[in-house]
Design a protein around this motif. Structure first.
Motif, mmCIF file in Angstrom:
data_model
loop_
_atom_site.group_PDB
_atom_site.id
_atom_site.type_symbol
_atom_site.label_atom_id
_atom_site.label_comp_id
_atom_site.label_asym_id
_atom_site.label_seq_id
_atom_site.Cartn_x
_atom_site.Cartn_y
_atom_site.Cartn_z
ATOM 1 N N LEU A 89 39.742 -32.633 17.645
ATOM 2 C CA LEU A 89 39.035 -32.069 16.464
ATOM 3 C C LEU A 89 37.846 -32.756 15.734
ATOM 4 N N HIS A 90 36.529 -32.843 15.976
ATOM 5 C CA HIS A 90 36.060 -33.195 14.391
ATOM 6 C C HIS A 90 34.977 -32.492 13.950
ATOM 7 N N GLU A 91 34.782 -31.863 13.111
ATOM 8 C CA GLU A 91 34.158 -30.919 12.348
ATOM 9 C C GLU A 91 33.062 -31.626 11.503
ATOM 10 N N SER A 92 31.549 -31.033 11.878
ATOM 11 C CA SER A 92 30.741 -31.323 10.948
ATOM 12 C C SER A 92 29.580 -30.567 11.055
ATOM 13 N N GLY A 93 28.148 -31.022 9.761
ATOM 14 C CA GLY A 93 27.761 -30.411 9.533
ATOM 15 C C GLY A 93 27.485 -29.417 8.105
ATOM 16 N N GLY A 94 28.864 -28.657 7.784
ATOM 17 C CA GLY A 94 29.058 -28.458 6.464
ATOM 18 C C GLY A 94 27.638 -29.009 5.620
ATOM 19 N N GLY A 95 27.967 -28.188 4.060
ATOM 20 C CA GLY A 95 27.724 -28.671 2.988
ATOM 21 C C GLY A 95 26.986 -27.238 2.177
ATOM 22 N N VAL B 214 24.221 -24.947 0.751
ATOM 23 C CA VAL B 214 23.088 -24.283 0.754
ATOM 24 C C VAL B 214 22.744 -22.487 -0.155
ATOM 25 N N GLN B 215 21.123 -22.374 -0.118
ATOM 26 C CA GLN B 215 21.420 -21.098 -1.055
ATOM 27 C C GLN B 215 21.531 -20.453 0.004
ATOM 28 N N ALA B 216 21.870 -19.456 -0.410
ATOM 29 C CA ALA B 216 21.617 -18.211 0.045
ATOM 30 C C ALA B 216 20.831 -17.589 1.360
ATOM 31 N N GLY B 217 20.274 -17.201 2.427
ATOM 32 C CA GLY B 217 19.606 -17.206 3.348
ATOM 33 C C GLY B 217 19.313 -17.886 3.703
ATOM 34 N N GLY B 218 19.871 -19.286 3.372
ATOM 35 C CA GLY B 218 19.679 -20.416 4.820
ATOM 36 C C GLY B 218 20.976 -20.709 5.522
ATOM 37 N N SER B 219 20.901 -21.579 6.349
ATOM 38 C CA SER B 219 21.417 -22.031 7.184
ATOM 39 C C SER B 219 22.024 -23.419 7.559
ATOM 40 N N LEU B 220 22.829 -23.069 8.264
ATOM 41 C CA LEU B 220 24.259 -24.394 8.737
ATOM 42 C C LEU B 220 24.219 -24.904 10.593
ATOM 43 N N ARG B 221 24.139 -25.376 10.563
ATOM 44 C CA ARG B 221 24.596 -25.956 12.564
ATOM 45 C C ARG B 221 25.905 -26.869 12.400
ATOM 46 N N LEU B 222 27.183 -25.722 12.741
ATOM 47 C CA LEU B 222 27.721 -26.713 12.612
ATOM 48 C C LEU B 222 28.518 -27.336 13.901
ATOM 49 N N SER B 223 28.957 -28.810 13.786
ATOM 50 C CA SER B 223 29.261 -29.207 14.579
ATOM 51 C C SER B 223 30.459 -29.413 15.426
ATOM 52 N N CYS B 224 31.568 -29.395 16.340
ATOM 53 C CA CYS B 224 32.737 -29.913 16.688
ATOM 54 C C CYS B 224 32.929 -30.439 17.992
ATOM 55 N N ALA B 225 33.229 -31.803 17.167
ATOM 56 C CA ALA B 225 33.217 -32.926 18.426
ATOM 57 C C ALA B 225 34.704 -33.012 19.294
ATOM 58 N N GLY C 190 38.580 -29.531 9.219
ATOM 59 C CA GLY C 190 37.571 -28.357 8.789
ATOM 60 C C GLY C 190 36.307 -29.385 8.374
ATOM 61 N N THR C 191 35.544 -28.040 7.903
ATOM 62 C CA THR C 191 34.200 -28.512 7.248
ATOM 63 C C THR C 191 33.760 -27.778 6.238
ATOM 64 N N GLN C 192 33.176 -27.728 4.995
ATOM 65 C CA GLN C 192 33.080 -27.370 3.987
ATOM 66 C C GLN C 192 31.927 -27.006 4.335
ATOM 67 N N VAL C 193 31.695 -25.357 3.496
ATOM 68 C CA VAL C 193 30.226 -25.080 3.890
ATOM 69 C C VAL C 193 30.556 -24.244 2.364
ATOM 70 N N THR C 194 29.428 -24.345 1.254
ATOM 71 C CA THR C 194 29.202 -23.660 0.212
ATOM 72 C C THR C 194 27.576 -23.158 0.241
ATOM 73 N N VAL C 195 27.867 -21.857 -0.006
ATOM 74 C CA VAL C 195 26.201 -20.875 -0.443
ATOM 75 C C VAL C 195 26.358 -20.532 -1.692
#
Length: 121
Positions: free
Chosen positions: A4-10, A12-23, A114-119
């Protein structure tokens, strides 16, 4: 065997959106239930969402219900986590996992890195 490989993290400001993918690699992806977990620094890994092998049922932690949406495309061997209305407390490393549906990590046999999400607030 499933890799499994995750992507799409990053960031983002509060209230924003991200789409995480796992291939996923391997021809047996469609036979596994899939889960998303997250782990913040100093905290245990916690359940976020899960989906049955055929997509018929989905599950969410109370903390993300109404904000996150899990989906999968078995033809593409990919599971997604759409995260909306993000909050600073959603900051964590997000992991996808393959196995048998459960709220606990132990029932999942395979994990991504894993992929890091920072809000930011």
């Amino acid at each position: 065997q499933v890799q499994l490989h995750e992507s799409g993290g990053g960031l983002v400001q509060a209230g924003g959106s991200l789409r995480l993918s796992c291939a996923a690699s391997g021809r047996t992806f469609s036979s596994y239930d899939m889960g998303w977990f997250r782990q913040a620094p100093g905290k245990e890994r916690e359940f976020v969402s899960a989906i049955w092998w055929n997509g018929a049922r989905t599950y969410y932690a109370d903390s993300v219900k109404g904000r996150f949406t899990i989906s999968r495309d078995n033809a593409k061997n990919t599971v997604y986590l759409q995260t909306n209305s993000l909050k600073p407390e959603d900051t964590a490393v997000y992991y996808c996992a393959a196995g048998s549906y459960s709220y606990t990590p132990n029932e999942y046999n395979y994990w991504g890195q894993g992929t890091q999400v920072t809000v930011s607030s």
